[in-house]
Design a protein around this motif. Structure first.
Motif, short mmCIF file in Angstrom:
data_model
loop_
_atom_site.label_atom_id
_atom_site.label_comp_id
_atom_site.label_asym_id
_atom_site.label_seq_id
_atom_site.Cartn_x
_atom_site.Cartn_y
_atom_site.Cartn_z
N SER A 231 0.95 -1.53 -0.31
CA SER A 231 -0.04 -0.52 -0.06
C SER A 231 0.90 1.14 -0.06
CB SER A 231 -1.06 0.00 0.96
OG SER A 231 -2.23 -0.99 0.81
N GLN A 232 1.80 1.34 -0.73
CA GLN A 232 3.23 2.32 -1.23
C GLN A 232 3.28 2.54 -2.39
OE1 GLN A 232 4.94 0.86 2.40
NE2 GLN A 232 6.65 0.25 1.61
N PHE A 233 3.58 3.16 -3.13
CA PHE A 233 3.89 3.46 -3.91
C PHE A 233 5.84 2.75 -4.19
CE2 PHE A 233 0.41 5.97 -4.30
CZ PHE A 233 0.31 5.90 -5.34
N THR A 234 6.98 3.07 -3.32
CA THR A 234 8.25 2.39 -3.50
C THR A 234 8.34 1.13 -2.53
OG1 THR A 234 8.81 3.73 -1.61
CG2 THR A 234 8.93 4.46 -4.62
N ASP A 235 9.27 0.24 -2.79
CA ASP A 235 9.44 -0.89 -1.56
C ASP A 235 10.81 -0.15 -0.74
OD1 ASP A 235 9.33 -3.42 -0.57
OD2 ASP A 235 9.77 -4.59 -2.41
N ASP A 236 10.49 -0.46 0.17
CA ASP A 236 11.39 -0.41 1.05
C ASP A 236 12.92 -1.15 1.26
OD1 ASP A 236 10.38 2.26 2.58
OD2 ASP A 236 10.05 0.97 3.66
N ARG A 237 12.68 -2.62 0.60
CA ARG A 237 13.83 -3.69 -0.07
C ARG A 237 13.99 -3.47 -0.88
NH1 ARG A 237 10.09 -9.53 -0.47
NH2 ARG A 237 9.77 -9.85 1.86
#
Length: 212
Positions: A15-21
């Motif tokens: 539920s966000q536009f980027t992946d912290d991974r």
């Protein structure tokens, strides 16, 4: 007027536009950017990676607060497939509030429902012939981390599939996974600030002198 995006979030989408991974070397996960290209909008609240259904997005901070803030207590309705044949006692406990590690939940609305006509999930829920499943409609007015899953587990019926159908007045009616539609929302005007009588400073007394 504010623009509101109603998005049917698929299973295993962040539920966000980027992946912290992205900087960790781990495989990245699907994000909202894979489905929505409109710039400048942000989710009003969240929906877990392994949950599906309605997610609201907007570029208006006041509307985002109205939807997502716990102080607003906006009701959210979920369709929940649980493991086992849900009992009346379990439903009654959900309605009364369930004791979790972070405190007792508020009373909820919980009713058994027929299996809804919804899209197939990929991958599908694991089917075991020896273990029945059932569906409930659960409405809560909180937003704790993984709350619905923890509530059903606490009453003895683990969640297998979780679909958010409604937030406040908005539903995912007519939206397939990955689809969205937009609505314009008329926000109420902020309350007028009440101005009380202004205090007047007493002018200095010209006759009064400072004693030495």
């Amino acid at each position: 007027m504010a623009d509101l995006f109603l998005f049917n979030k698929p299973f295993h989408v962040l539920s966000q536009f980027t992946d912290d991974r992205g900087d960790s070397g781990k495989p990245t996960r699907s994000t909202l950017a894979d489905w929505i290209s409109t710039p400048g909008i942000y989710p009003a609240g969240r929906l877990d990676f392994d949950s599906e259904g309605l997610l609201l997005l907007t570029d208006d901070g006041a509307l985002q607060h109205r939807i997502a803030s716990p102080s607003q207590k906006m009701p959210k309705t979920y369709w929940v497939q649980v493991e086992g044949d849900i009992t009346g006692n379990a439903l009654a406990r959900l309605r009364q509030g369930v004791e979790l590690k972070d405190g007792r939940t508020r009373p909820a609305q919980a009713v058994r429902m027929a299996a809804p006509t919804v899209w197939d999930r990929t991958p599908p829920v694991r089917y075991r012939e020896s273990v029945p499943t059932s569906w409930i409609e659960l409405t809560i007015s909180e937003g704790r981390n993984r709350q619905v899953r923890r509530m059903t587990a606490a009453v003895g019926f683990p969640t297998l599939r979780l679909i958010r159908f409604r937030i406040g007045q908005w539903t995912l009616e007519g939206l397939s996974p990955g689809e969205y539609r937009t609505e314009q929302v008329n926000l109420p005007a902020p309350p007028a600030r009440k101005s009380g009588p202004r205090s007047r400073k007493r002018p200095p007394n010209p006759r009064r002198t400072k004693s030495s």
